[in-house]
Structure formats: C-alpha cells, structure tokens
Design an enzyme around this catalytic site. Sequence first.
Site, PDB file in Angstrom:
ATOM      1  N   ARG A 126      53.364 -68.967 -10.310  1.00 54.18           N
ATOM      2  CA  ARG A 126      54.698 -69.086  -9.683  1.00 54.18           C
ATOM      3  C   ARG A 126      55.591 -69.466 -10.578  1.00 54.18           C
ATOM      4  O   ARG A 126      55.380 -70.136 -11.802  1.00 54.18           O
ATOM      5  CB  ARG A 126      54.412 -70.227  -8.609  1.00 54.18           C
ATOM      6  CG  ARG A 126      53.528 -69.950  -7.356  1.00 54.18           C
ATOM      7  CD  ARG A 126      53.436 -70.991  -6.514  1.00 54.18           C
ATOM      8  NE  ARG A 126      52.590 -70.876  -5.195  1.00 54.18           N
ATOM      9  CZ  ARG A 126      51.438 -71.130  -5.249  1.00 54.18           C
ATOM     10  NH1 ARG A 126      50.887 -71.471  -6.062  1.00 54.18           N
ATOM     11  NH2 ARG A 126      50.644 -70.736  -4.177  1.00 54.18           N
ATOM     12  N   LYS A 151      51.258 -75.346  -5.601  1.00 54.19           N
ATOM     13  CA  LYS A 151      51.586 -75.465  -4.221  1.00 54.19           C
ATOM     14  C   LYS A 151      50.576 -76.277  -3.268  1.00 54.19           C
ATOM     15  O   LYS A 151      49.294 -75.889  -3.393  1.00 54.19           O
ATOM     16  CB  LYS A 151      52.158 -74.305  -3.489  1.00 54.19           C
ATOM     17  CG  LYS A 151      52.809 -74.279  -2.273  1.00 54.19           C
ATOM     18  CD  LYS A 151      53.379 -72.759  -1.873  1.00 54.19           C
ATOM     19  CE  LYS A 151      54.228 -72.858  -0.554  1.00 54.19           C
ATOM     20  NZ  LYS A 151      54.539 -71.414  -0.218  1.00 54.19           N
ATOM     21  N   HIS A 257      59.391 -64.497  -8.204  1.00 54.89           N
ATOM     22  CA  HIS A 257      58.339 -64.210  -7.305  1.00 54.89           C
ATOM     23  C   HIS A 257      57.658 -62.913  -7.025  1.00 54.89           C
ATOM     24  O   HIS A 257      56.498 -62.633  -6.850  1.00 54.89           O
ATOM     25  CB  HIS A 257      58.703 -64.838  -6.135  1.00 54.89           C
ATOM     26  CG  HIS A 257      57.403 -65.205  -5.122  1.00 54.89           C
ATOM     27  ND1 HIS A 257      56.548 -66.484  -5.651  1.00 54.89           N
ATOM     28  CD2 HIS A 257      56.933 -65.012  -3.956  1.00 54.89           C
ATOM     29  CE1 HIS A 257      55.573 -66.549  -4.858  1.00 54.89           C
ATOM     30  NE2 HIS A 257      55.581 -65.604  -3.736  1.00 54.89           N
ATOM     31  N   ARG A 260      54.498 -62.249  -8.981  1.00 54.66           N
ATOM     32  CA  ARG A 260      53.280 -62.731  -8.443  1.00 54.66           C
ATOM     33  C   ARG A 260      52.709 -61.667  -7.554  1.00 54.66           C
ATOM     34  O   ARG A 260      51.711 -61.507  -7.435  1.00 54.66           O
ATOM     35  CB  ARG A 260      53.646 -63.954  -7.812  1.00 54.66           C
ATOM     36  CG  ARG A 260      52.360 -64.822  -7.199  1.00 54.66           C
ATOM     37  CD  ARG A 260      52.758 -66.181  -6.894  1.00 54.66           C
ATOM     38  NE  ARG A 260      51.812 -66.827  -6.051  1.00 54.66           N
ATOM     39  CZ  ARG A 260      50.691 -67.428  -6.165  1.00 54.66           C
ATOM     40  NH1 ARG A 260      50.126 -67.503  -7.526  1.00 54.66           N
ATOM     41  NH2 ARG A 260      50.081 -67.996  -5.254  1.00 54.66           N
ATOM     42  N   HIS A 283      45.426 -69.589  -3.014  1.00 55.83           N
ATOM     43  CA  HIS A 283      45.717 -69.470  -1.871  1.00 55.83           C
ATOM     44  C   HIS A 283      44.245 -70.280  -0.864  1.00 55.83           C
ATOM     45  O   HIS A 283      43.203 -69.952  -1.384  1.00 55.83           O
ATOM     46  CB  HIS A 283      45.722 -68.042  -1.123  1.00 55.83           C
ATOM     47  CG  HIS A 283      47.208 -67.565  -1.634  1.00 55.83           C
ATOM     48  ND1 HIS A 283      47.232 -66.119  -1.861  1.00 55.83           N
ATOM     49  CD2 HIS A 283      48.270 -68.083  -2.023  1.00 55.83           C
ATOM     50  CE1 HIS A 283      48.373 -65.944  -2.557  1.00 55.83           C
ATOM     51  NE2 HIS A 283      49.109 -67.131  -2.387  1.00 55.83           N
ATOM     52  N   TYR A 292      50.229 -60.534  -0.172  1.00 59.24           N
ATOM     53  CA  TYR A 292      50.635 -60.300  -1.524  1.00 59.24           C
ATOM     54  C   TYR A 292      50.434 -58.901  -1.981  1.00 59.24           C
ATOM     55  O   TYR A 292      50.552 -58.643  -3.085  1.00 59.24           O
ATOM     56  CB  TYR A 292      50.350 -61.221  -2.437  1.00 59.24           C
ATOM     57  CG  TYR A 292      51.301 -62.627  -2.551  1.00 59.24           C
ATOM     58  CD1 TYR A 292      52.038 -62.735  -3.512  1.00 59.24           C
ATOM     59  CD2 TYR A 292      51.061 -63.467  -1.464  1.00 59.24           C
ATOM     60  CE1 TYR A 292      52.868 -64.128  -3.245  1.00 59.24           C
ATOM     61  CE2 TYR A 292      51.734 -64.621  -1.348  1.00 59.24           C
ATOM     62  CZ  TYR A 292      52.727 -64.856  -2.204  1.00 59.24           C
ATOM     63  OH  TYR A 292      53.454 -66.000  -2.291  1.00 59.24           O
TER      64      TYR A 292
END
Length: 317
Positions: A126, A151, A257, A260, A283, A292
């Site tokens: 990120r 995150k 982003h 990614r 994730h 994604y």
Amino acid sequence: MRADLRVLHYSMATEKAYVRWIKRFMSHVGSTELEQFGQKDIESFLTKLAVEGQVATSTQTQARSALLFLYECILGVRIGFLNAVRVKRPETMPVWYSRQEIGYLLENLTGVHRIMFLLMYGSGLRHKECRRLRIKDVWFDEGRLLVRDGKGQKDRMTFLPKEVVPDLQRQIAWATQRHHQDLEEGYDKVYLPFALARKYPNAGREIGWRWVFPSRQRARDRRSGIVWRHHIAEQQFANALSTAQRAAGITKNGVPHSLRHSFATHLVEDGTDLPTVQKLMGHRDIETTMNYVHVDVGINSRVRSPADRLGGADQLE
C-alpha cells in the site's frame, strides 16, 4: 477525544478526520455543548450530508463513526439505530494498469519515486506501507520485505523484486547519511508506534529503525512536539505518478493504489493461486483479494462485438 484516540492507537489521519467532523457537527447544531444533543441531531446531520452535501458513502460513514466515537466512548451516551438517509454505494470499477502501461510509467519515473513505484507494483505494498518502510525490514539476502503494522495492525511478508535492489541499496545508503547527520546535530529520535518508544528508548540512534524514504527536512511532530526526520509525505509520490501518467499519454484516472490492483491482477495472470496472492497482500478474507483481481471481466473471448461483423469482418476467421 484526542487522548482516547491515541490510547486506542488510532492513526493521526483518523484523529484529524474525527476532530474535523465533530467541529462540523458543532456548526450544524450551533453549539459546543454537545451533551444536550443526541440521536435525532446526529440523524439530521448525516441526512444533510447525504441530501445536500451529496458526499460519498465512505465520507458519510466516517462522519458517523466520528460521532459515535464521541458520544459512546467520550460522553458515555448510548446511540441506537440511526435512521438517517444513507448514501448509496456506487458499483464502480477500480483502475489498474496493463503491463505495457506499467512499462510506460516506469520510463517516466526517476529517483525515489521509481523505487517506490517498483515496491508498490512489485511487492503489493500500500502507499502508506511503502512510505513507512523501515530499513531493518528490508531483507536483501532473503529477497523479502517485512511489512509492519499494515492495515488492521497486521504484519506480513512479501517478496523484494530483484529489479529494485540496486536502487534501493543506494536509497538506504542515502538515508544512512541523513541518519548520521541527524545524530551529529543532536536529533536522535524517530517515530515509534504504541509503546515501542518506551521499550526501545535508544531506537532512534539505530539505523534499522530509520525510514527507507526519509523526508529531506526535519519537522516538529504535532502529537509529541519532538523534532525529528519523518518519512516522505503522501502527496510526493501521488503527484509524481500523476505527472508520469500524463507524460506516458495514459488517460486512466490511476492513483497509487492502482499499483496494488495491478500487482494482484498480473500475479493471477501469471498463474499464481488466489490464496498465495491473499497472503502476499495481507487480506483476511479471500473475497477481498478477488476484488483486486481483474483477469476475467465476464466477456467470453468467443463473444464478439456486432460492430466487428460490419464490412465482412466476420469472414476473416
């Protein structure tokens, strides 16, 4: 509220946003004595944001979270179901780059921005994770990057692209020079999250805890008041990527982003299985990873546009 946000390890960006929403709510009700207001006033404010302000879903959600934090965590007022007009979340398609576009962008990036680009695209970082990368978490011998406090406050391991190694080594050498300069001039502190500053009081003197991408100038931290050298600012790479897009003639509305998204998509195109991509991206749910990956957009290769049958184009097969 600021004090409680810091105790609970909320980010500086969240703190700023929450305080900003509370100030806007004060303007809405026309008072700073918020104890006298309650659920109906919150509903009115959130509805106004949706109807008159026409804000995005995420914006209204953030305002709601800020007000709930204030009333329930600070003022001790229980807030029930909020019957406010909710902003409908649009079904938008995120932007990602083709492999050719990645090459064009790379040709128009230099220096530290080129390194950051390769790390975000080549390692799936990120934007914030890239900016906050510390020297001790770059494992050249193993060809790995250790992403700390990602995150959801999760750590993960991802690979270090060989393409970026020489430039990254030079960048760390430059950061090391800045580190020694800071020590010589009496600035031996570096930002550490949570209680690490107490656990490692001398961490600022060790090169490993310093940023891979330090700012060129020192600044006073708004929370602690300490003057130190922070990491590179958010807008620097975002602006560089925007400039590179224009130079490359790419009209997509790409943002950091988007790299990614490109990372995940190109891995799957190369045959990488989804659980591995999920692990590399950090994730918790594989459904998030699938958001994604943009390999199959539901168009079968045998289905053709009717325009391609004009002028006998269907006879070319």
